[in-house]
Design an enzyme around this catalytic site. Structure first.
Site, PDB file in Angstrom:
ATOM      1  N   TYR A  18      -2.108  -1.394  10.968  1.00  0.00           N
ATOM      2  CA  TYR A  18      -2.385  -1.901   9.618  1.00  0.00           C
ATOM      3  C   TYR A  18      -1.248  -1.516   8.661  1.00  0.00           C
ATOM      4  O   TYR A  18      -0.687  -2.362   7.955  1.00  0.00           O
ATOM      5  CB  TYR A  18      -3.723  -1.351   9.090  1.00  0.00           C
ATOM      6  CG  TYR A  18      -3.821  -1.444   7.588  1.00  0.00           C
ATOM      7  CD1 TYR A  18      -4.085  -2.667   6.982  1.00  0.00           C
ATOM      8  CD2 TYR A  18      -3.589  -0.338   6.775  1.00  0.00           C
ATOM      9  CE1 TYR A  18      -4.112  -2.775   5.596  1.00  0.00           C
ATOM     10  CE2 TYR A  18      -3.614  -0.433   5.397  1.00  0.00           C
ATOM     11  CZ  TYR A  18      -3.885  -1.659   4.821  1.00  0.00           C
ATOM     12  OH  TYR A  18      -3.901  -1.753   3.452  1.00  0.00           O
ATOM     13  N   LYS A  39       1.959  -3.786   6.515  1.00  0.00           N
ATOM     14  CA  LYS A  39       2.373  -3.745   5.102  1.00  0.00           C
ATOM     15  C   LYS A  39       3.881  -3.525   5.003  1.00  0.00           C
ATOM     16  O   LYS A  39       4.559  -4.187   4.218  1.00  0.00           O
ATOM     17  CB  LYS A  39       1.613  -2.647   4.350  1.00  0.00           C
ATOM     18  CG  LYS A  39       0.115  -2.928   4.221  1.00  0.00           C
ATOM     19  CD  LYS A  39      -0.159  -4.183   3.417  1.00  0.00           C
ATOM     20  CE  LYS A  39      -1.626  -4.553   3.360  1.00  0.00           C
ATOM     21  NZ  LYS A  39      -1.873  -5.917   2.854  1.00  0.00           N
ATOM     22  N   SER A  94       0.833  -1.201   0.000  1.00  0.00           N
ATOM     23  CA  SER A  94       0.000   0.000   0.000  1.00  0.00           C
ATOM     24  C   SER A  94       0.867   1.250   0.000  1.00  0.00           C
ATOM     25  O   SER A  94       1.963   1.265   0.582  1.00  0.00           O
ATOM     26  CB  SER A  94      -0.861  -0.024   1.265  1.00  0.00           C
ATOM     27  OG  SER A  94      -1.488   1.220   1.458  1.00  0.00           O
TER      28      SER A  94
HETATM   29  C1  WQD Z   1      -9.874   9.091   0.740  1.00  0.00           C
HETATM   30  C2  WQD Z   1     -10.075  10.578   0.997  1.00  0.00           C
HETATM   31  C3  WQD Z   1     -10.536  11.099   3.307  1.00  0.00           C
HETATM   32  C4  WQD Z   1     -14.390   9.091   3.595  1.00  0.00           C
HETATM   33  C5  WQD Z   1      -7.214   4.217   3.252  1.00  0.00           C
HETATM   34  C6  WQD Z   1      -6.043   3.545   3.922  1.00  0.00           C
HETATM   35  C7  WQD Z   1      -5.141   2.948   2.903  1.00  0.00           C
HETATM   36  C8  WQD Z   1      -5.938   2.043   2.068  1.00  0.00           C
HETATM   37  C9  WQD Z   1      -7.132   2.634   1.442  1.00  0.00           C
HETATM   38  C10 WQD Z   1      -6.581  -0.210   2.468  1.00  0.00           C
HETATM   39  C11 WQD Z   1      -9.405  11.060   2.295  1.00  0.00           C
HETATM   40  C12 WQD Z   1     -11.719  11.441   2.435  1.00  0.00           C
HETATM   41  C13 WQD Z   1     -13.199   9.599   3.127  1.00  0.00           C
HETATM   42  C14 WQD Z   1     -15.450   9.998   3.907  1.00  0.00           C
HETATM   43  C15 WQD Z   1     -14.023  11.829   3.235  1.00  0.00           C
HETATM   44  N1  WQD Z   1      -5.816   0.750   2.322  1.00  0.00           N
HETATM   45  N2  WQD Z   1     -13.005  10.930   2.950  1.00  0.00           N
HETATM   46  N3  WQD Z   1     -15.222  11.341   3.691  1.00  0.00           N
HETATM   47  O1  WQD Z   1      -7.623   7.192   3.744  1.00  0.00           O
HETATM   48  O2  WQD Z   1      -6.650   7.521   1.426  1.00  0.00           O
HETATM   49  O3  WQD Z   1      -6.714   5.263   2.421  1.00  0.00           O
HETATM   50  O4  WQD Z   1      -7.889   3.257   2.459  1.00  0.00           O
HETATM   51  O5  WQD Z   1      -7.087  -1.073   2.449  1.00  0.00           O
HETATM   52  O6  WQD Z   1      -4.120   2.282   3.528  1.00  0.00           O
HETATM   53  O7  WQD Z   1      -5.343   4.480   4.696  1.00  0.00           O
HETATM   54  O8  WQD Z   1      -8.814   6.293   1.657  1.00  0.00           O
HETATM   55  O9  WQD Z   1     -11.130   6.273   0.831  1.00  0.00           O
HETATM   56  O10 WQD Z   1     -10.723   6.389   3.328  1.00  0.00           O
HETATM   57  O11 WQD Z   1     -10.199   8.378   1.918  1.00  0.00           O
HETATM   58  O12 WQD Z   1     -13.876  13.026   3.087  1.00  0.00           O
HETATM   59  O13 WQD Z   1     -16.523   9.605   4.345  1.00  0.00           O
HETATM   60  O14 WQD Z   1     -11.477  10.806   1.197  1.00  0.00           O
HETATM   61  O15 WQD Z   1     -10.366  12.046   4.314  1.00  0.00           O
HETATM   62  O16 WQD Z   1      -8.925  12.349   2.058  1.00  0.00           O
HETATM   63  P1  WQD Z   1      -7.422   6.692   2.380  1.00  0.00           P
HETATM   64  P2  WQD Z   1     -10.297   6.772   1.945  1.00  0.00           P
END
Ligand code: WQD
Length: 342
Positions: free
Chosen positions: A152, A156, A127
């Site tokens: 988590y 990785k 990741s």
């Molecule tokens: C993306 C953007 C949020 C939800 C995470 C893990 C990573 C990975 C994928 C997993 C961010 C914003 C999100 C919401 C929002 N691995 N957001 N409202 O955090 O980049 O990555 O998931 O299996 O290791 O860290 O992905 O989709 O959660 O967020 O504003 O309800 O969307 O703040 O900027 P992220 P995400």
């Protein structure tokens, strides 16, 4: 004789899309999954898409005896793609030992059996979380890793180190880690896609569930970041493009084109989009409303990250092909299919 690939976590989101792409390329697939975060009906959907039903065994790969017995039973395998893992960042902070045990012991059980049964190739789901908030953008593979923000993320990073050390010590057994950026979207058939249990943590499932009326409104976490519109930036990669990167990586190992026993690649598009851009593009492309509200930043979120994909483009010969528009259309088509929305 077709080549046999073990896909762990093959009924999950990225795993199921990869199984289909492997089958399309003539591989025979065996899935191992404990169904802790996926559904057995995914096998029917895979069969509908590809016309082939993968073999399936249900168990958790952190269980040593079951894993050993599985390898005794199937004996000959050409390669492994290892997706099976716990993946909720927040939960990992609450339950660190569960995360370390599940994610690290399963990898070690697989590597031990690779050695015992002489399975030469393994591709692993890593990741972009290993980079933390990088000092320079875009991130290349030589960008230094940063200490993980969560157990988590640490699983990785440690898994990468385990594979590096293992493949250097074990003659002829090679590993590739793919560092995924943010996988989104669904298969164009709308028969497989992301199916989060409970309230989604990730952005796109939250958007599609809000559009479908399951959630009242999306919360956009922060608009005071140092980005053009103030919302955070990510590199969103289409899940089918990502699945194809695994097929390319497997072929590279099988054809012995790898340049080192352990290699790692960024798998993204090279483009960064903000949360606001994503939400607006989703509404425009699909002609649906997504109610949203700006709230505080989410703890632990980084401000911005996107990939330099030069190495994957030039070495793997792989490139993301789908546009953000078609990817967001596929995400909505899948949600509509799941919820029976016309
Ligand atoms: C993306 C953007 C949020 C939800 C995470 C893990 C990573 C990975 C994928 C997993 C961010 C914003 C999100 C919401 C929002 N691995 N957001 N409202 O955090 O980049 O990555 O998931 O299996 O290791 O860290 O992905 O989709 O959660 O967020 O504003 O309800 O969307 O703040 O900027 P992220 P995400």
């Amino acid at each position: 004789m077709s080549k046999k690939v073990l896909v762990t976590g093959g009924t999950g989101y990225i795993g199921s899309h990869t199984v289909v792409e492997l089958q399309n390329e003539g591989f025979e697939v065996i899935i191992v999954d404990d169904l802790s975060n996926s559904n057995i009906e995914v096998l029917d959907a895979i069969e509908k898409i590809s016309g082939q039903r993968p073999q399936f065994e249900k168990f958790n790969l952190a269980e040593r005896e079951k894993t050993d017995a599985f390898f005794e039973k199937y004996n000959h395998m050409d390669a492994i793609i290892h997706f099976a893992a716990f993946k909720a960042v927040g939960e990992s902070v609450e339950k660190p030992l569960e995360y370390y045990r599940n994610n690290l012991v399963s990898l070690m059980n697989l590597l031990e059996n690779m050695k015992r049964h002489n399975v030469p190739s393994l591709v692993f789901s890593s990741s972009c979380t290993v980079y933390g908030q990088p000092d320079q953008l875009p991130v290349t593979e030589s960008t230094p890793r940063k200490p993980a923000e969560s157990p988590y993320g640490n699983t990785k990073a440690v898994s990468e180190d385990i594979m590096r050390d293992f493949s250097h010590a074990a003659e002829g057994l090679n590993c590739i880690a793919l560092r995924y950026f943010n996988p989104i979207g669904a298969h164009p058939s709308a028969l497989i896609g992301e199916f989060p249990v409970g309230v989604p943590n990730n952005l796109v499932p939250f958007i599609t569930q809000t559009a479908a009326g399951l959630r009242d409104e999306l919360k956009i976490f922060g608009e005071d970041y140092d980005t053009p519109d103030g919302t955070a930036i990510r590199d969103y990669i289409n899940v089918v493009d990502l699945a194809k990167a695994h097929v390319v990586a497997i072929n590279r190992l099988m054809e012995k084109k790898n340049k080192a026993a352990y290699e790692f690649f960024n798998v993204g598009t090279g483009n960064g989009y903000s949360v606001m851009q994503l939400v607006k593009t989703f509404m425009e492309v699909n002609g649906v409303e997504v109610k949203y509200q700006i709230t505080d930043r989410r703890a632990g979120d980084i401000e911005k990250i996107w990939a330099d994909t030069t190495l994957a483009n030039e070495e793997l010969g792989w490139k993301a092909e789908k546009t953000l528009e078609e990817t967001l259309a596929s995400a909505w088509a899948w949600e509509k299919n799941v919820r029976n929305i016309k």
